[in-house]
Design a protein around this motif. Structure first.
Motif, PDB file in Angstrom:
ATOM      1  N   ARG A 105       0.590 -10.294  -3.496  1.00 38.86           N
ATOM      2  CA  ARG A 105       1.935  -9.730  -3.545  1.00 38.86           C
ATOM      3  C   ARG A 105       2.840 -10.616  -4.405  1.00 38.86           C
ATOM      4  O   ARG A 105       2.664 -11.830  -4.477  1.00 38.86           O
ATOM      5  N   LEU A 106       3.826 -10.001  -5.068  1.00 39.60           N
ATOM      6  CA  LEU A 106       4.770 -10.765  -5.880  1.00 39.60           C
ATOM      7  C   LEU A 106       5.753 -11.546  -5.026  1.00 39.60           C
ATOM      8  O   LEU A 106       6.286 -12.570  -5.457  1.00 39.60           O
ATOM      9  N   THR A 107       6.019 -11.075  -3.814  1.00 44.02           N
ATOM     10  CA  THR A 107       6.868 -11.790  -2.879  1.00 44.02           C
ATOM     11  C   THR A 107       6.067 -12.103  -1.631  1.00 44.02           C
ATOM     12  O   THR A 107       5.175 -11.341  -1.239  1.00 44.02           O
ATOM     13  N   ALA A 108       6.364 -13.232  -1.029  1.00 43.14           N
ATOM     14  CA  ALA A 108       5.619 -13.650   0.156  1.00 43.14           C
ATOM     15  C   ALA A 108       5.751 -12.605   1.252  1.00 43.14           C
ATOM     16  O   ALA A 108       6.843 -12.127   1.555  1.00 43.14           O
ATOM     17  N   SER A 109       4.611 -12.223   1.841  1.00 43.06           N
ATOM     18  CA  SER A 109       4.592 -11.190   2.865  1.00 43.06           C
ATOM     19  C   SER A 109       3.711 -11.645   4.016  1.00 43.06           C
ATOM     20  O   SER A 109       2.722 -12.357   3.826  1.00 43.06           O
ATOM     21  N   SER A 110       4.054 -11.208   5.217  1.00 45.84           N
ATOM     22  CA  SER A 110       3.314 -11.598   6.408  1.00 45.84           C
ATOM     23  C   SER A 110       2.448 -10.440   6.879  1.00 45.84           C
ATOM     24  O   SER A 110       2.834  -9.274   6.800  1.00 45.84           O
ATOM     25  N   VAL A 111       1.261 -10.792   7.388  1.00 44.34           N
ATOM     26  CA  VAL A 111       0.355  -9.774   7.905  1.00 44.34           C
ATOM     27  C   VAL A 111       0.895  -9.167   9.185  1.00 44.34           C
ATOM     28  O   VAL A 111       0.500  -8.071   9.591  1.00 44.34           O
ATOM     29  N   ASP A 112       1.814  -9.873   9.855  1.00 41.88           N
ATOM     30  CA  ASP A 112       2.403  -9.352  11.078  1.00 41.88           C
ATOM     31  C   ASP A 112       3.538  -8.372  10.814  1.00 41.88           C
ATOM     32  O   ASP A 112       4.080  -7.780  11.740  1.00 41.88           O
ATOM     33  N   SER A 113       3.894  -8.227   9.542  1.00 44.61           N
ATOM     34  CA  SER A 113       5.007  -7.332   9.211  1.00 44.61           C
ATOM     35  C   SER A 113       4.644  -5.889   9.534  1.00 44.61           C
ATOM     36  O   SER A 113       3.503  -5.460   9.385  1.00 44.61           O
ATOM     37  N   THR A 114       5.639  -5.146   9.972  1.00 41.18           N
ATOM     38  CA  THR A 114       5.421  -3.720  10.246  1.00 41.18           C
ATOM     39  C   THR A 114       5.382  -2.900   8.957  1.00 41.18           C
ATOM     40  O   THR A 114       5.147  -1.702   8.995  1.00 41.18           O
ATOM     41  N   ASP A 115       5.630  -3.586   7.839  1.00 40.44           N
ATOM     42  CA  ASP A 115       5.687  -2.883   6.561  1.00 40.44           C
ATOM     43  C   ASP A 115       4.400  -3.001   5.765  1.00 40.44           C
ATOM     44  O   ASP A 115       4.402  -2.823   4.552  1.00 40.44           O
ATOM     45  N   VAL A 116       3.274  -3.326   6.421  1.00 38.87           N
ATOM     46  CA  VAL A 116       2.017  -3.464   5.703  1.00 38.87           C
ATOM     47  C   VAL A 116       1.659  -2.161   4.990  1.00 38.87           C
ATOM     48  O   VAL A 116       1.211  -2.158   3.843  1.00 38.87           O
ATOM     49  N   GLN A 117       1.872  -1.042   5.660  1.00 38.62           N
ATOM     50  CA  GLN A 117       1.587   0.238   5.030  1.00 38.62           C
ATOM     51  C   GLN A 117       2.514   0.479   3.836  1.00 38.62           C
ATOM     52  O   GLN A 117       2.095   1.030   2.803  1.00 38.62           O
ATOM     53  N   ARG A 118       3.773   0.044   3.956  1.00 41.18           N
ATOM     54  CA  ARG A 118       4.697   0.204   2.825  1.00 41.18           C
ATOM     55  C   ARG A 118       4.273  -0.661   1.651  1.00 41.18           C
ATOM     56  O   ARG A 118       4.423  -0.267   0.484  1.00 41.18           O
ATOM     57  N   PHE A 119       3.718  -1.848   1.945  1.00 42.97           N
ATOM     58  CA  PHE A 119       3.213  -2.693   0.868  1.00 42.97           C
ATOM     59  C   PHE A 119       2.138  -1.959   0.066  1.00 42.97           C
ATOM     60  O   PHE A 119       2.077  -2.060  -1.151  1.00 42.97           O
ATOM     61  N   ASP A 120       1.293  -1.229   0.768  1.00 40.72           N
ATOM     62  CA  ASP A 120       0.203  -0.528   0.099  1.00 40.72           C
ATOM     63  C   ASP A 120       0.732   0.523  -0.869  1.00 40.72           C
ATOM     64  O   ASP A 120       0.129   0.787  -1.919  1.00 40.72           O
ATOM     65  N   GLU A 121       1.877   1.118  -0.556  1.00 39.20           N
ATOM     66  CA  GLU A 121       2.442   2.161  -1.400  1.00 39.20           C
ATOM     67  C   GLU A 121       3.384   1.617  -2.463  1.00 39.20           C
ATOM     68  O   GLU A 121       3.738   2.343  -3.406  1.00 39.20           O
ATOM     69  N   ASP A 122       3.776   0.351  -2.335  1.00 41.30           N
ATOM     70  CA  ASP A 122       4.696  -0.264  -3.295  1.00 41.30           C
ATOM     71  C   ASP A 122       3.871  -0.842  -4.451  1.00 41.30           C
ATOM     72  O   ASP A 122       3.570  -2.035  -4.492  1.00 41.30           O
ATOM     73  N   HIS A 123       3.502   0.018  -5.420  1.00 34.74           N
ATOM     74  CA  HIS A 123       2.590  -0.447  -6.462  1.00 34.74           C
ATOM     75  C   HIS A 123       3.253  -1.390  -7.452  1.00 34.74           C
ATOM     76  O   HIS A 123       2.557  -2.063  -8.218  1.00 34.74           O
ATOM     77  N   HIS A 124       4.596  -1.462  -7.476  1.00 34.00           N
ATOM     78  CA  HIS A 124       5.255  -2.429  -8.359  1.00 34.00           C
ATOM     79  C   HIS A 124       5.371  -3.806  -7.701  1.00 34.00           C
ATOM     80  O   HIS A 124       5.792  -4.758  -8.381  1.00 34.00           O
ATOM     81  N   GLY A 125       5.020  -3.909  -6.443  1.00 38.91           N
ATOM     82  CA  GLY A 125       5.161  -5.189  -5.755  1.00 38.91           C
ATOM     83  C   GLY A 125       3.920  -6.055  -5.795  1.00 38.91           C
ATOM     84  O   GLY A 125       3.884  -7.106  -5.155  1.00 38.91           O
ATOM     85  N   TRP A 126       2.890  -5.649  -6.555  1.00 38.96           N
ATOM     86  CA  TRP A 126       1.638  -6.407  -6.620  1.00 38.96           C
ATOM     87  C   TRP A 126       1.510  -7.089  -7.973  1.00 38.96           C
ATOM     88  O   TRP A 126       1.895  -6.539  -9.010  1.00 38.96           O
ATOM     89  N   TYR A 127       0.926  -8.264  -7.934  1.00 38.96           N
ATOM     90  CA  TYR A 127       0.612  -8.992  -9.163  1.00 38.96           C
ATOM     91  C   TYR A 127      -0.735  -8.488  -9.683  1.00 38.96           C
ATOM     92  O   TYR A 127      -1.738  -8.534  -8.964  1.00 38.96           O
ATOM     93  N   LEU A 128      -0.765  -8.009 -10.908  1.00 41.15           N
ATOM     94  CA  LEU A 128      -1.971  -7.436 -11.472  1.00 41.15           C
ATOM     95  C   LEU A 128      -2.603  -8.414 -12.455  1.00 41.15           C
ATOM     96  O   LEU A 128      -1.998  -8.717 -13.496  1.00 41.15           O
ATOM     97  N   PRO A 129      -3.806  -8.909 -12.175  1.00 37.80           N
ATOM     98  CA  PRO A 129      -4.510  -9.699 -13.187  1.00 37.80           C
ATOM     99  C   PRO A 129      -4.731  -8.870 -14.448  1.00 37.80           C
ATOM    100  O   PRO A 129      -4.723  -7.632 -14.420  1.00 37.80           O
ATOM    101  N   ALA A 130      -4.925  -9.556 -15.560  1.00 43.27           N
ATOM    102  CA  ALA A 130      -5.018  -8.857 -16.856  1.00 43.27           C
ATOM    103  C   ALA A 130      -6.130  -7.819 -16.857  1.00 43.27           C
ATOM    104  O   ALA A 130      -5.960  -6.714 -17.384  1.00 43.27           O
ATOM    105  N   ALA A 131      -7.288  -8.141 -16.277  1.00 40.67           N
ATOM    106  CA  ALA A 131      -8.410  -7.197 -16.291  1.00 40.67           C
ATOM    107  C   ALA A 131      -8.069  -5.926 -15.529  1.00 40.67           C
ATOM    108  O   ALA A 131      -8.375  -4.813 -15.987  1.00 40.67           O
ATOM    109  N   THR A 132      -7.447  -6.057 -14.382  1.00 39.02           N
ATOM    110  CA  THR A 132      -7.081  -4.881 -13.584  1.00 39.02           C
ATOM    111  C   THR A 132      -6.017  -4.054 -14.283  1.00 39.02           C
ATOM    112  O   THR A 132      -6.089  -2.816 -14.311  1.00 39.02           O
TER     113      THR A 132
END
Length: 599
Positions: free
Chosen positions: A108-135
């Protein structure tokens, strides 16, 4: 298999040529290297060594001795599988899933906790992930050429491939298989890109790691894989060939002599002997397929550049070769060499009324040769050359000819007092202008003017960088913004000035709030005199070197120098694709994704 057979590992260039010219659609099978950090300090899903450490810590102190004894003699792949098996034994499957979720959140681009209730929202927030060059490059490739590529199979648990496709403007249809199922279990809509997670997913699913889990009987999935192998070219990148459902499907293909599969395996290693030792079980599984030429191995393949290179090669082949225009015909050629004599007005009047048009039979019939007893008949030219429809054009031509002749007899006007641009020019220079005398004449051996210097920090090929912030300010010709009681945006900064944006707003770039003096953790922003903005920070030496080469990359930018990041760097806004903020050793840094520098 003898080493001689492995010497047929082909080159990266031949791989690009084969895939870009393929008439058959391509499916990809990718593994963990596409999710791991691609630069030091950047986010990403940890590798096997770090995952073993996390599993050992999650199992508890009482399990450490058994962990160490069990993993002492195993290789890295086997260590990972044993560590997850021990974690499940000492805890449970939920503990394994939790370790996987914690590891995935490292991307994730911002620190996130596994205990957060927003884990499902993280999955849908495609701009919030760091993408390696190959991906990132894989996502752009399949979205740019949907007619060439089919599903993407992956053994990874993370959502990075789906995020890359969505960031590239595509739609995704996910298929998550942690038990038996079919590859097309989710019916995609037209235009969707199918991403299949063969070993489970980081949310809403169990994750498969151990040999028992990976080799469980999955007949529906096996049948789907068999069908896919016959329909697509399967290109395997960054996947080590575990003993799992994929290898089982390949092993079954070797017993079917009518299976016209086409499997392309991209090895990072280029040494045939090393590949033979390291992937012995793989070549054993595909023995007969390889012997029939249905398994192709390519060595020296770097997954971090392969997809980008393939994208460029397909674009090159798709660009039509320009056809040179036909040579222009000189104007003199269009003028008849010998024009027919102009009839005088007296001849036109003397000719009398025109004769009726000549019939087809009269034109086709051969002429009769004159004899001594029959004198040749005199034919009037006006009755054979001109029909009634040609009389009016002929009269117009005659009048125009008389007018031109009259104009030619008129004396020329004297030359103007202003010197003609033709004077002092050689005959060759005059002729080079063709039929248009208004075109300017290029001076002989004129050297191009030197390019105008543009004070932008971080251009490709920059030979030197200021080592101090004062030197960078001097190079960019900027001075502090005027102090104001009201906050202002970076876009309102005057040209040739610099200000400071806090870490909370700097990701907004031109809309970031800037002040005249730094407060807490803040980044310096420069607005140059050509309305170009630069983000200033500190990076590692390796990141600085890669930046100077102008490649698309990801780097970590700190607001001030620290023990790891001491190289000053100015990043032009136009190269920034995305920004993210995260904590690093008690301080906050920016995760910057950069596009390729303009040439």
């Amino acid at each position: 298999m003898p080493v001689e057979a492995l010497e047929r590992l082909a080159s990266p260039n031949s791989l690009l040529n084969s895939l870009s010219n393929s008439d058959k659609k391509i499916a990809f099978l990718v593994g963990s290297p596409l999710s791991m950090p691609d630069t030091p300090g950047s986010p990403g899903v940890p590798g096997t060594a770090e995952m073993v450490r996390r599993a050992r810590a999650a199992a508890g102190a009482k399990a450490e001795a058994e962990f160490d004894a069990t993993l002492a003699t195993a290789d890295s792949t086997r260590q990972y599988q044993l560590a997850m098996q021990l974690l499940r034994s000492w805890r449970n499957q939920d503990a394994v899933n939790r370790v996987i979720r914690e590891a995935v959140l490292q991307a994730r681009l911002t620190a996130s906790s596994v205990d957060s209730t927003d884990v499902q929202r993280f999955d849908e927030d495609h701009h919030g992930w760091y993408l390696p060059a190959a991906t990132r490059d894989l996502g752009k490739l399949v979205v740019s050429f949907p007619e060439r590529f089919g599903p993407i199979l992956t053994t990874n648990f993370d959502p990075l491939i789906s995020a890359a496709i969505r960031q590239a403007g595509g739609r995704v249809s996910q298929v998550i298989l942690h038990a038996d199922g079919q590859l097309d279990a989710a019916r995609p809509e037209r235009g969707d890109h199918r991403v299949v997670h063969l070993h489970g997913y980081w949310t809403r699913s169990d994750t498969l790691h151990t040999p028992i889990q990976l080799t469980q009987d999955r007949p529906y999935l096996d049948a789907s894989l068999q069908s896919l192998l016959r329909e697509y070219i399967l290109v395997v990148v960054g996947y080590g060939g575990w003993d799992d459902i994929v290898m089982q499907a390949l092993a079954r293909c070797r017993h079917d002599t009518h299976a016209n599969v086409d499997i392309v395996w991209a090895f990072y290693e280029s040494d045939s002997a090393l590949v033979h030792v390291r992937y012995k079980s793989l070549f054993s599984s595909v023995g007969s397929i390889h012997g029939r030429g249905r398994f192709r191995g390519y060595g020296g393949i770097n997954c971090h550049t392969m997809f980008k290179d393939l994208h460029k090669e397909i674009e090159r082949l798709a660009t039509p070769t320009p056809i040179a225009p036909p040579p222009s015909v000189p104007r003199e050629v269009l003028v008849p060499v010998a024009a027919p004599p102009r009839p005088s007005p007296a001849d036109v009047v003397k000719a009398g009324p025109p004769a009726p048009p000549v019939t087809t039979a009269e034109r086709v019939a051969p002429p009769v040769a004159p004899t001594a007893s029959l004198p040749p008949t005199k034919v009037e030219p006006s009755r054979t050359r001109f029909g009634p429809r040609l009389l009016v054009p002929l009269l117009l031509v005659a009048v125009g000819f008389l007018y031109l002749r009259e104009s030619e007899s008129t004396p020329h006007r004297p030359e103007p007092t202003t010197p003609s641009p033709e004077r002092g020019r050689s005959q060759r220079q005059r002729e080079s202008r063709g039929s248009n005398p208004d075109l300017p004449i290029a001076p002989v051996a004129q050297q191009p003017a030197p390019p105008r210097a543009v004070p932008i920090s971080g251009l490709v090929g920059a030979s030197t960088h200021p080592s101090t912030i004062e030197g960078l300010r001097s190079k960019n010709q900027v001075s502090p913004i005027p102090r104001s009681n009201r906050p202002q945006r970076a876009n309102d900064m005057p040209e040739g000035s610099y200000g400071f944006a806090s870490t909370e707003t700097v990701y907004q770039l031109r809309s970031a709030t800037v002040v005249a003096s730094p407060t807490g953790e803040s980044f310096e922003l420069h607005r140059l005199r050509n309305d170009t903005f630069t983000l200033v920070g500190y990076v590692q030496p390796a990141s600085r070197t890669a930046f100077d080469q102008g490649r698309a990359m990801n780097l970590v930018l700190a607001p001030r120098p620290d023990s790891e990041r001491q190289q000053l760097l100015g990043v032009p806004f136009q190269r920034i694709s995305s920004l993210g903020l995260r904590s690093d050793g008690g301080s906050r840094v920016l995760l910057v994704s950069l596009s390729e520098a303009p040439r």
